[in-house]
Design a protein around this motif. Sequence first.
Motif: not given
Length: 181
Positions: A25, A73, A96, A150
Amino acid sequence: MTALLPAAPTPARTTPASTSATALTAALLAAAEGWLPRVEYRGDSRWTGLLPPDEAAALLDPSLHDDLAAAQVWLLTWLPGQGTPLHDHGGSAGAFALVGGVLTEDVVGGRPGAVREAATELEAGRVRPFGAHHVHRVTNRGTLPAVSVHAYTPRLSLMNRYRLQDGTLLRTGTEQAGVDW
Protein backbone atom coordinates in the motif's frame (compact mmCIF):
# COMPACT_ATOMS: atom_id res chain seq x y z
CA MET A 1 18.18 -18.61 45.82
CA THR A 2 17.23 -16.80 42.62
CA ALA A 3 14.20 -14.54 42.63
CA LEU A 4 11.76 -15.16 39.82
CA LEU A 5 10.92 -12.04 37.91
CA PRO A 6 7.91 -11.62 35.70
CA ALA A 7 8.67 -12.11 32.04
CA ALA A 8 9.34 -8.95 30.10
CA PRO A 9 6.47 -8.06 27.81
CA THR A 10 6.96 -9.23 24.26
CA PRO A 11 7.14 -6.30 21.85
CA ALA A 12 4.21 -6.04 19.45
CA ARG A 13 5.09 -7.52 16.10
CA THR A 14 3.66 -6.94 12.70
CA THR A 15 2.72 -10.22 11.06
CA PRO A 16 4.49 -11.02 7.78
CA ALA A 17 1.14 -10.73 5.97
CA SER A 18 0.45 -7.23 7.27
CA THR A 19 4.08 -6.24 6.68
CA SER A 20 3.87 -7.17 3.01
CA ALA A 21 0.45 -5.50 2.70
CA THR A 22 1.89 -2.37 4.31
CA ALA A 23 4.79 -2.31 1.84
CA LEU A 24 2.38 -2.78 -1.07
CA THR A 25 0.00 0.00 0.00
CA ALA A 26 2.88 2.39 0.70
CA ALA A 27 4.34 1.72 -2.74
CA LEU A 28 0.94 2.04 -4.44
CA LEU A 29 0.33 5.30 -2.56
CA ALA A 30 3.59 6.62 -4.02
CA ALA A 31 2.52 5.42 -7.49
CA ALA A 32 -1.07 6.70 -7.26
CA GLU A 33 -0.87 8.66 -10.50
CA GLY A 34 -0.66 5.30 -12.29
CA TRP A 35 -3.97 3.98 -10.97
CA LEU A 36 -6.00 7.07 -9.98
CA PRO A 37 -7.56 7.35 -13.47
CA ARG A 38 -9.33 4.02 -12.74
CA VAL A 39 -11.32 5.31 -9.74
CA GLU A 40 -14.94 6.38 -9.90
CA TYR A 41 -17.39 7.97 -7.49
CA ARG A 42 -20.96 6.85 -6.77
CA GLY A 43 -23.47 8.93 -4.89
CA ASP A 44 -25.43 6.00 -3.49
CA SER A 45 -22.53 3.94 -2.08
CA ARG A 46 -18.76 3.67 -1.95
CA TRP A 47 -17.09 2.68 -5.18
CA THR A 48 -14.73 -0.31 -4.96
CA GLY A 49 -12.61 -1.82 -7.69
CA LEU A 50 -9.94 -4.48 -7.84
CA LEU A 51 -6.58 -3.36 -9.20
CA PRO A 52 -5.53 -6.18 -11.55
CA PRO A 53 -2.24 -7.78 -10.44
CA ASP A 54 -0.51 -7.09 -13.77
CA GLU A 55 -1.40 -3.38 -13.57
CA ALA A 56 -0.23 -3.20 -9.95
CA ALA A 57 3.01 -5.03 -10.84
CA ALA A 58 3.75 -2.49 -13.57
CA LEU A 59 3.68 0.26 -10.91
CA LEU A 60 5.76 -1.55 -8.30
CA ASP A 61 9.43 -2.25 -7.80
CA PRO A 62 10.13 -5.90 -8.77
CA SER A 63 11.20 -6.59 -5.17
CA LEU A 64 7.48 -6.36 -4.22
CA HIS A 65 6.20 -8.74 -6.91
CA ASP A 66 6.33 -11.81 -4.61
CA ASP A 67 4.28 -9.93 -2.00
CA LEU A 68 1.82 -8.87 -4.69
CA ALA A 69 1.41 -12.46 -5.88
CA ALA A 70 0.01 -13.40 -2.45
CA ALA A 71 -2.17 -10.29 -2.08
CA GLN A 72 -5.28 -8.65 -3.40
CA VAL A 73 -5.43 -4.89 -4.04
CA TRP A 74 -8.63 -2.85 -3.87
CA LEU A 75 -9.19 0.81 -4.76
CA LEU A 76 -11.98 2.63 -2.90
CA THR A 77 -13.61 6.02 -3.08
CA TRP A 78 -15.61 7.62 -0.30
CA LEU A 79 -17.90 10.61 -0.73
CA PRO A 80 -18.78 12.59 2.42
CA GLY A 81 -21.01 10.45 4.65
CA GLN A 82 -20.07 7.14 3.04
CA GLY A 83 -18.58 4.38 5.13
CA THR A 84 -18.58 0.76 6.16
CA PRO A 85 -20.34 -1.08 8.96
CA LEU A 86 -18.20 -2.65 11.69
CA HIS A 87 -16.42 -5.53 9.98
CA ASP A 88 -13.35 -7.74 9.86
CA HIS A 89 -11.60 -9.22 6.86
CA GLY A 90 -12.30 -12.88 7.43
CA GLY A 91 -8.81 -13.78 8.63
CA SER A 92 -6.91 -11.67 6.12
CA ALA A 93 -4.34 -9.18 7.38
CA GLY A 94 -3.81 -6.01 5.45
CA ALA A 95 -3.19 -2.32 5.20
CA PHE A 96 -4.74 0.69 3.58
CA ALA A 97 -3.28 4.00 2.50
CA LEU A 98 -5.18 7.23 2.16
CA VAL A 99 -4.40 8.96 -1.12
CA GLY A 100 -6.68 11.96 -0.70
CA GLY A 101 -9.24 13.30 1.74
CA VAL A 102 -9.77 12.32 5.37
CA LEU A 103 -11.24 9.10 6.77
CA THR A 104 -12.15 8.18 10.32
CA GLU A 105 -11.41 4.66 11.52
CA ASP A 106 -13.34 3.34 14.53
CA VAL A 107 -11.47 0.34 15.97
CA VAL A 108 -13.18 -2.07 18.34
CA GLY A 109 -11.34 -3.82 21.15
CA GLY A 110 -11.37 -4.81 24.78
CA ARG A 111 -12.31 -7.73 26.93
CA PRO A 112 -15.73 -9.39 26.57
CA GLY A 113 -18.42 -7.26 28.17
CA ALA A 114 -16.21 -4.17 28.02
CA VAL A 115 -15.60 -3.82 24.27
CA ARG A 116 -15.29 -0.19 23.17
CA GLU A 117 -14.68 1.83 20.04
CA ALA A 118 -11.81 4.27 19.60
CA ALA A 119 -11.71 6.69 16.66
CA THR A 120 -8.67 7.86 14.72
CA GLU A 121 -8.71 10.45 11.96
CA LEU A 122 -6.55 9.42 8.99
CA GLU A 123 -5.27 12.02 6.55
CA ALA A 124 -3.80 11.73 3.06
CA GLY A 125 -0.42 10.01 3.09
CA ARG A 126 -1.23 7.79 6.09
CA VAL A 127 -0.68 4.03 5.81
CA ARG A 128 -2.68 1.95 8.30
CA PRO A 129 -1.66 -1.72 8.78
CA PHE A 130 -3.89 -4.21 10.59
CA GLY A 131 -3.78 -7.83 11.64
CA ALA A 132 -5.98 -10.75 10.71
CA HIS A 133 -8.49 -10.23 13.54
CA HIS A 134 -8.97 -6.47 13.24
CA VAL A 135 -12.56 -5.20 13.62
CA HIS A 136 -13.20 -1.66 12.45
CA ARG A 137 -15.48 0.79 10.68
CA VAL A 138 -14.17 3.36 8.19
CA THR A 139 -16.17 6.49 7.36
CA ASN A 140 -15.71 9.73 5.46
CA ARG A 141 -16.93 12.23 8.06
CA GLY A 142 -15.30 15.09 6.20
CA THR A 143 -16.58 17.44 3.51
CA LEU A 144 -14.37 16.30 0.61
CA PRO A 145 -14.17 12.99 -1.28
CA ALA A 146 -11.52 10.49 -0.14
CA VAL A 147 -9.57 7.83 -2.06
CA SER A 148 -7.77 4.85 -0.55
CA VAL A 149 -5.84 1.78 -1.68
CA HIS A 150 -6.10 -1.48 0.30
CA ALA A 151 -4.03 -4.68 0.19
CA TYR A 152 -5.07 -7.96 1.83
CA THR A 153 -3.07 -11.13 2.43
CA PRO A 154 -4.33 -13.68 1.86
CA ARG A 155 -6.87 -12.44 -0.67
CA LEU A 156 -10.28 -11.56 0.78
CA SER A 157 -12.70 -14.46 0.72
CA LEU A 158 -15.20 -13.20 3.28
CA MET A 159 -15.96 -10.33 5.61
CA ASN A 160 -17.90 -10.56 8.86
CA ARG A 161 -20.18 -7.69 9.92
CA TYR A 162 -20.70 -6.79 13.58
CA ARG A 163 -22.57 -4.53 15.94
CA LEU A 164 -21.62 -3.41 19.40
CA GLN A 165 -24.25 -3.99 22.10
CA ASP A 166 -23.76 -3.47 25.82
CA GLY A 167 -19.99 -3.84 25.55
CA THR A 168 -20.22 -7.03 23.50
CA LEU A 169 -19.28 -7.46 19.84
CA LEU A 170 -22.01 -9.42 18.04
CA ARG A 171 -21.58 -10.82 14.53
CA THR A 172 -24.57 -9.86 12.39
CA GLY A 173 -23.63 -11.51 9.10
CA THR A 174 -20.99 -12.75 6.72
CA GLU A 175 -20.41 -11.63 3.14
CA GLN A 176 -18.62 -13.91 0.69
CA ALA A 177 -16.40 -12.83 -2.20
CA GLY A 178 -17.95 -13.59 -5.55
CA VAL A 179 -21.41 -13.89 -3.99
CA ASP A 180 -22.10 -10.68 -2.07
CA TRP A 181 -19.49 -8.38 -3.69
